[in-house]
Design a protein around this motif. Structure first.
Motif: not given
Length: 127
Positions: A35, A91-92, A95, A98
């Motif tokens: 990421l 990616r989702s 994220e 995070e």
């Protein structure tokens, strides 16, 4: 009509789904570095993920690829050139991790003290 997670056989809840995808000591770190750095070559990823063996890193990359979380691109060149990148699903997921990273950064000193105390406590029990 879309299915809810609880109606999909084998999963108890959404957290179960997530934990199964990131199961393994190194997968969350792999996702984090992909990421942060975008498509990355194996050697760069190996240096970023401190302490992982080649065998385990390769295994976890293969699992993430099989789960459609990352994409491996082989450029069919000599010398060989391969890189790894997150898929939209990956990616989702990265994220979504995070906030955990932020929590860890904010609480690192306190958790380090707790782990040190626990280590001392465990050493005392072993004696």
């Amino acid at each position: 009509m879309s299915e809810t997670v609880s109606s999909v056989p084998g999963f108890t809840c959404g957290l179960d789904v997530t934990l199964r995808l990131i199961a393994g000591k190194w997968k969350p770190l792999i996702l984090y570095f992909l990421l942060q750095q975008g498509p990355i070559r194996y050697g760069q990823l190996k240096r970023a993920v401190h302490g992982v063996s080649d065998k385990v890193l390769i295994q976890q990359l293969k699992e993430l690829e099989a789960d459609n979380v990352i994409k491996r691109t082989d450029y069919q060149e000599i010398p060989p050139r391969v890189d790894y990148a997150l898929t939209p699903l990956g990616r989702s997921l990265a994220e979504a991790l995070e906030p955990l990273c932020l929590w860890g950064s904010q609480n690192m000193a306190q958790v380090a003290r707790i782990f040190a105390e626990r280590a001392t406590w465990c050493e005392g029990k072993a004696s």
